[in-house]
Design an enzyme around this catalytic site. Structure first.
Site, mmCIF file in Angstrom:
data_model
loop_
_atom_site.group_PDB
_atom_site.id
_atom_site.type_symbol
_atom_site.label_atom_id
_atom_site.label_comp_id
_atom_site.label_asym_id
_atom_site.label_seq_id
_atom_site.Cartn_x
_atom_site.Cartn_y
_atom_site.Cartn_z
ATOM 1 N N CYS A 2 0.841 -1.186 0.000
ATOM 2 C CA CYS A 2 0.000 0.000 0.000
ATOM 3 C C CYS A 2 0.881 1.242 0.000
ATOM 4 O O CYS A 2 1.832 1.343 0.760
ATOM 5 C CB CYS A 2 -0.952 0.080 1.180
ATOM 6 N N ARG A 27 3.924 -0.264 -4.766
ATOM 7 C CA ARG A 27 3.653 -0.807 -3.432
ATOM 8 C C ARG A 27 2.334 -1.578 -3.378
ATOM 9 O O ARG A 27 2.034 -2.233 -2.376
ATOM 10 C CB ARG A 27 3.622 0.316 -2.398
ATOM 11 N N TRP A 75 -2.691 -2.738 -1.734
ATOM 12 C CA TRP A 75 -2.417 -4.170 -1.844
ATOM 13 C C TRP A 75 -3.352 -4.816 -0.828
ATOM 14 O O TRP A 75 -3.205 -4.627 0.375
ATOM 15 C CB TRP A 75 -0.958 -4.466 -1.512
ATOM 16 N N ASN A 101 -2.187 1.695 5.676
ATOM 17 C CA ASN A 101 -1.304 0.605 5.242
ATOM 18 C C ASN A 101 -1.021 -0.251 6.462
ATOM 19 O O ASN A 101 -0.652 0.285 7.506
ATOM 20 C CB ASN A 101 0.003 1.213 4.687
ATOM 21 N N GLY A 102 -1.202 -1.571 6.337
ATOM 22 C CA GLY A 102 -0.920 -2.453 7.479
ATOM 23 C C GLY A 102 -2.139 -3.295 7.803
ATOM 24 O O GLY A 102 -3.067 -3.415 6.992
ATOM 25 N N GLU A 484 17.393 -17.970 -7.015
ATOM 26 C CA GLU A 484 17.022 -16.612 -7.421
ATOM 27 C C GLU A 484 16.502 -16.602 -8.870
ATOM 28 O O GLU A 484 15.526 -15.922 -9.175
ATOM 29 C CB GLU A 484 18.237 -15.680 -7.247
ATOM 30 N N LYS A 488 12.677 -15.394 -9.913
ATOM 31 C CA LYS A 488 12.393 -14.352 -10.909
ATOM 32 C C LYS A 488 11.398 -14.868 -11.951
ATOM 33 O O LYS A 488 10.487 -14.147 -12.349
ATOM 34 C CB LYS A 488 13.691 -13.889 -11.604
ATOM 35 N N GLU A 491 7.831 -15.168 -10.294
ATOM 36 C CA GLU A 491 7.109 -13.934 -9.970
ATOM 37 C C GLU A 491 6.791 -13.101 -11.205
ATOM 38 O O GLU A 491 5.823 -12.348 -11.200
ATOM 39 C CB GLU A 491 7.848 -13.098 -8.918
ATOM 40 N N HIS A 507 18.201 -37.103 -5.906
ATOM 41 C CA HIS A 507 17.475 -37.615 -4.736
ATOM 42 C C HIS A 507 15.966 -37.422 -4.869
ATOM 43 O O HIS A 507 15.241 -37.507 -3.887
ATOM 44 C CB HIS A 507 17.995 -36.936 -3.463
ATOM 45 N N LYS A 610 5.713 -4.350 -3.557
ATOM 46 C CA LYS A 610 7.139 -4.195 -3.270
ATOM 47 C C LYS A 610 7.441 -4.435 -1.781
ATOM 48 O O LYS A 610 7.857 -5.498 -1.414
ATOM 49 C CB LYS A 610 7.599 -2.815 -3.748
#
Ligand code: F6R
Length: 615
Positions: A2, A27, A75, A101-102, A484, A488, A491, A507, A610
């Protein structure tokens, strides 16, 4: 998570707030909204979807002119991402508007209490309780700031709140606990933002609001108090980058710009780290050399991409300092009752400095008596503020949701931390440390050189838009690079992708392989640690024997890999521990190009935001 903007001044607040929201959209982009104070009422507009939906709505029906306004880009946490749940939330009389936000953890109890008092709720959000609570305690004699303090004392959880009142034109009130809020001091105008990019086009003078503080903005004053009403100390600082740094600068996506900025970002991370005596210098060190000499265990905590940087840190720190080192996902850390003592050094890695999982893990570590060193990109954010020492990565603003330059600079910064510890504890000679720092100093030009060779990677990615799965394998520091690379792809391209330790494939995961499945292997340098190199070649052969299409990332001059690579991507030769700084670059380019080929917005991937400021 947010984005929040507030403005009071002589310009049109809706324009200033909208511009701030554009910069903060990374955000969260589930919905957006703006409210302004006008002629004894609050006018607002809000829309589900990306900011462009709100912009369209405002172009059809503009808000009235006003110099006082707030805005929000969401968000979603509580309630679906629709128009009703979009912020700002208003009281029924349209006297108060609030953005948040939160997560307000006790919102259900507060909502029940307000409903008993005949307040009607329009949304499913936790935020709306704040609008009604403000209404219930508001006293014109003491004003909105006092009402905010009273309400905040009743809230549990994490929140940044910003509100306006119809009877107080020229006043914006903000509050924060555990979520970020920054004040921008202008000339006869003042700003609030979740981060400085919200107002960087207007001022570079910023004040980070502390924990449990309320700020009242007027055109000519900024008053900060604690939740109990006592005056709070404020420290103003100058933002070191300008509005241009927060623009796309001719690139189609921020991610492309940030990938291209990596040579400079790494150079900036290294800048000024060696003093006249040839010793390493950190940004803020509130730990003595004796403290560092007594460290008997290091625990790295981080999330996502930063966690992968932490995995690489473990190799570097243990190699150079011989201090036992653990790496743990911040979201898991405090729930397993970790063994921490005064001699444990916890290293918290975070680009934003606001990630709630990392912040809570850090607080737990400090409560148990451990010392905390932050590796962070955002100056003055909560994680470095609550740590005993800080190494800033100086990567500049990272706006694309997928982390790129922050990762590279985190890896460089943790190398510096490892070398600093080796210096203080005497596990490496000054000459050796200088040698390693010199090698790090060559990284910017090597990344630059590598970036000029990425066209075949882009072409390959474009030809793979129909692939169902991509696997990544690596050993040693190549393993976190594999993780990583897979993150990428997941996402950005919304594809199944997984990273494995190359030796672990046999394995179980090798059963996944099918004819033609792309597998990316990160091959260590053939020099020095050649056993590692040979083992990865064996793993590549095992994979290839099962029909996979091998995409091999290997150092220049490594001819051993040639017979086993369907596609060979070359990277400059560097010491093994530093190889991730280069090896990850083609993987970033690959994921970005793959997502673009599939028609996805790489800067704003679905379901993500973000800074992750909820646990
Ligand atoms: C992935 C990504 C995330 C972040 C993670 C931690 O590309 O960006 O996985 O790395 O959310 O964020 P920070 O570093 O801000 O703590």
């Amino acid at each position: 998570m947010c984005g929040i903007v507030g403005y009071v001044g002589s310009l049109r607040a809706d324009d200033v707030v909208l511009e701030g929201l554009r910069r903060l959209e990374y955000r969260g982009y589930d919905s957006a909204g703006i409210a302004v104070v006008t002629e004894g009422t609050v006018a607002s507009a809000k829309r589900a979807g990306k900011l462009v939906q709100l912009e369209t709505a405002l172009s059809e029906s503009a808000l009235p002119a006003s110099g006082t306004g707030i805005g929000h880009t969401r968000w979603a946490t509580h309630g679906a991402p629709n128009d009703r749940n979009a912020h700002p939330h208003l009281t029924r009389a349209q006297s108060i508007a609030v953005v948040h936000n939160g997560i307000i953890e006790n919102f259900a109890r507060l909502r029940a209490e307000l409903e008993d008092a005949d307040y009607e709720f329009q949304s499913e959000t936790d935020t709306e309780v704040v609008a009604h609570l403000l209404d219930s305690v508001y006293d014109p004699a003491t004003g909105l700031a006092e009402a905010m303090r009273v309400v905040c004392r009743r809230l549990d959880g994490a929140f940044t709140l910003v509100a306006i009142h119809a009877d107080e034109p020229g006043v914006v009130v903000g509050a924060r606990r555990n979520s970020p809020l920054v004040v921008g001091r202008g000339d006869n105008e003042n700003f609030l933002g979740s981060d400085v990019s919200a107002f960087i086009g207007y001022t570079r003078k910023a004040i980070e609001l502390g924990q449990d503080q309320v700020v009242e903005l007027r055109t000519d004053s900024i008053t900060v108090t604690n939740f109990d009403g006592t005056p709070a100390q404020i420290t103003e600082y100058e933002v070191t980058w300008d509005a241009e740094a927060a623009e796309k600068g001719g690139y189609d996506y921020f991610m492309l710009k940030e990938i291209a900025e990596q040579p400079q970002a790494v150079a900036d991370t290294l800048l000024g780290r060696i003093n006249d005596d040839g010793l390493l210098v950190l940004d803020e060190m509130r730990l003595s050399d004796d403290d560092l000499r007594s460290v008997d265990k290091i625990v790295l905590i981080a999330c996502g991409t930063a966690y992968h940087a932490g995995m690489i840190a473990k190799y570097a720190i243990e190699h150079w300092t011989r201090i036992p080192c653990e790496i743990e996902l911040a979201s898991e850390f405090r729930y397993r009752d970790p063994i921490l003592t005064r001699d444990t050094l916890v290293i918290a890695i975070s680009q934003s400095g606001e990630t709630m999982d990392t912040l809570m893990a850090l607080r737990h570590a400090r409560e148990q008596g451990a010392r905390v060193l932050a590796v962070c990109n955002v100056n003055g954010s909560t994680i470095p503020r609550e740590s005993d020492a800080v190494v800033y990565t100086h990567a500049g603003p990272e706006i694309a949701v997928a982390s790129t330059k922050a990762f590279l600079t985190q890896v460089v910064a943790v190398h510096l931390v490892a070398l600093y510890l080796a210096q203080v504890r005497g596990t490496k000679w000054g000459e050796e440390i200088r040698h390693h720092v010199e090698q790090l100093a060559q990284m910017p030009s090597k990344i630059e050189e590598l970036l000029t060779t990425m066209e075949p990677v882009r072409e390959m990615a474009a030809s793979m838009a129909d692939a169902q799965t991509v696997l990544f394998i690596g050993r040693h520091v190549g393993y976190p690079v594999a993780l990583e690379g897979a993150l990428k792809v997941k996402e950005l391209a919304y594809m199944h992708a997984e990273g494995f330790a190359a030796g672990e494939l046999k394995h179980g995961p090798i059963a996944l392989l099918e004819e033609g499945m792309p597998v990316v292997a990160i091959v260590p340098s053939p020099r020095g640690r050649s056993i590692l190199h040979d083992k990865v070649i064996s793993n590549i052969q095992e994979v290839r024997a099962r029909g996979a299409r091998m995409i091999v990332i290997a150092e220049e001059g490594d001819t051993d890999v040639e017979p086993y690579a369907d596609v060979l991507i070359r990277i400059p030769a560097v010491p093994t521990l530093m190889q991730p700084i280069l090896a990850v670059v083609p993987l970033q380019v690959f994921a970005c190009a793959l997502a673009t080929a599939k028609g996805f917005d790489v800067d704003q991937p679905r379901n993500l935001a973000k800074s992750v400021t909820v646990e």
